[in-house]
Design a protein around this motif. Structure first.
Motif, PDB file in Angstrom:
ATOM      1  N   VAL A  43       5.325   6.575  13.154  1.00 34.03           N
ATOM      2  CA  VAL A  43       3.948   6.386  12.699  1.00 34.03           C
ATOM      3  C   VAL A  43       3.436   5.027  13.179  1.00 34.03           C
TER       4      VAL A  43
ATOM      5  N   ALA B 155       0.310   8.793  10.121  1.00 35.15           N
ATOM      6  CA  ALA B 155       1.210   8.792   8.971  1.00 35.15           C
ATOM      7  C   ALA B 155       1.074  10.063   8.138  1.00 35.15           C
ATOM      8  N   ALA B 156      -0.136  10.556   7.964  1.00 35.39           N
ATOM      9  CA  ALA B 156      -0.345  11.738   7.131  1.00 35.39           C
ATOM     10  C   ALA B 156       0.193  13.006   7.786  1.00 35.39           C
TER      11      ALA B 156
ATOM     12  N   ARG C 118       6.299   6.932   6.698  1.00 35.08           N
ATOM     13  CA  ARG C 118       5.961   6.159   5.503  1.00 35.08           C
ATOM     14  C   ARG C 118       6.254   7.009   4.272  1.00 35.08           C
TER      15      ARG C 118
ATOM     16  N   ASP D 212      -7.316   7.735   6.324  1.00 40.33           N
ATOM     17  CA  ASP D 212      -5.883   7.715   6.616  1.00 40.33           C
ATOM     18  C   ASP D 212      -5.167   6.572   5.888  1.00 40.33           C
ATOM     19  N   ASP D 213      -5.768   6.094   4.794  1.00 36.37           N
ATOM     20  CA  ASP D 213      -5.179   5.003   4.004  1.00 36.37           C
ATOM     21  C   ASP D 213      -3.765   5.381   3.584  1.00 36.37           C
ATOM     22  N   VAL D 214      -2.806   4.482   3.795  1.00 37.84           N
ATOM     23  CA  VAL D 214      -1.404   4.770   3.479  1.00 37.84           C
ATOM     24  C   VAL D 214      -1.059   4.409   2.042  1.00 37.84           C
TER      25      VAL D 214
ATOM     26  N   ASP E  64      -1.386   4.666  -2.066  1.00 33.08           N
ATOM     27  CA  ASP E  64      -1.742   5.616  -3.123  1.00 33.08           C
ATOM     28  C   ASP E  64      -2.338   4.815  -4.274  1.00 33.08           C
TER      29      ASP E  64
ATOM     30  N   THR F 223      -8.056   3.824  10.081  1.00 32.45           N
ATOM     31  CA  THR F 223      -7.877   2.386   9.856  1.00 32.45           C
ATOM     32  C   THR F 223      -8.501   1.560  10.976  1.00 32.45           C
TER      33      THR F 223
ATOM     34  N   SER G 265       3.812  -0.374   1.164  1.00 28.95           N
ATOM     35  CA  SER G 265       4.217   0.807   1.925  1.00 28.95           C
ATOM     36  C   SER G 265       5.623   0.599   2.476  1.00 28.95           C
TER      37      SER G 265
END
Length: 265
Positions: A15, A43-44, A61, A110-112, A114, A130, A170
């Motif tokens: 990623v 990442a998603a 991630r 696409d924010d990693v 939560d 991002t 992360s």
């Protein structure tokens, strides 16, 4: 090898923010006959890439679905806020989420992280990626919180970043489908964990030349030439034990005592 057989290869996903160069170099040194193909994925999308068999393993991630995937956590990143170089935050060493409460913060799709409750003021839109959010920060529209590796990856000369001490973090892990734990996956695990090529943990395969030399030595060695091991000495003479353990008299010839010579008459 028949014409229908394909040479072994390995597909490694990673990623953005992960730099697999060191592990790739060691792989090429240890497994020069197995090509390693790198596949960068968002990442998603990393879990679906592995689930669909489009990669054999990946640097992803967390979190991952541990009912389907195996994962070895590698490291946790520092979270930072990206700001223009002339922003007030650039004058301090670190900040907290409370320091960002009055700032417009972007949360890209696409924010990693939560986020339970995204900090700061809501932006007028959510950027798609991002890098898009970074561009908006450069335009002095708002700020964005990202893992430090992403701040470095998308670095611009007019931007800087500062650690956010209480932000979510992360973590990066090596992951693969549990049911697809192949020998090559085990090789990669050994490389990532820093095992030497002769490590007894995991797969331990000596060089091919060394294996061939050992096999040739065994085939060329005549039968019956191996020496039998020498029995370990007990340090006691068998005759000594038969004589009751007297080491001074048993098993040795005794010299009779000589008396005084008789006087001649």
């Amino acid at each position: 090898m028949t014409g229908s057989e394909e040479p072994p290869s390995f597909r490694l996903a990673y990623v953005p923010g992960v730099t697999p160069a060191k592990w790739v170099r060691i792989w090429n040194e240890r497994l020069p006959d197995v090509p390693l193909t790198l596949i960068q994925v968002p990442a998603a999308q990393a879990p679906e890439t592995l689930r669909a068999g489009e990669a054999d393993a990946g640097f992803v991630r967390l979190p991952m679905d541990r009912t389907f995937f195996s994962a070895i956590p590698l490291y946790t990143e520092t979270s930072v806020v990206v700001v223009p170089k002339d922003h007030l935050i650039a004058a301090v060493d670190e900040v907290t989420l409370a320091d960002l409460s009055d700032e417009v913060l972007f949360h890209p799709l696409d924010d990693v992280f939560d986020w339970e409750s995204p900090p700061g003021e809501a932006a007028f839109e959510r950027p798609a990626t991002t890098p898009d959010a970074i561009e908006l920060v450069a335009a002095n529209v708002g700020l964005v919180v990202v893992p430090q590796s992403l701040a470095r990856l998308y670095h611009r000369k007019d931007l800087t970043y500062r650690p956010v001490t209480d932000a979510p973090q992360s973590s990066i892990a090596l992951s693969w489908p549990e049911e697809a734990t192949t020998d090559l996956v085990e090789d990669l695990i050994g490389i990532v964990r820093g095992r030497t090529v002769n490590s007894t943990r995991g797969r331990s395969r000596p060089p091919v030349e060394q294996q061939q030399k050992r096999s040739e030595q065994k085939r060329s060695e005549p039968s019956g030439t191996r020496q039998k091991p020498t029995p370990k000495s007990t340090g006691r003479n068998p005759r000594t034990r038969a004589a009751g353990g007297n080491t001074r008299t048993a098993g040795t010839k005794q010299t009779p005592k000589r008396g005084k010579p008789r006087r001649r008459s």
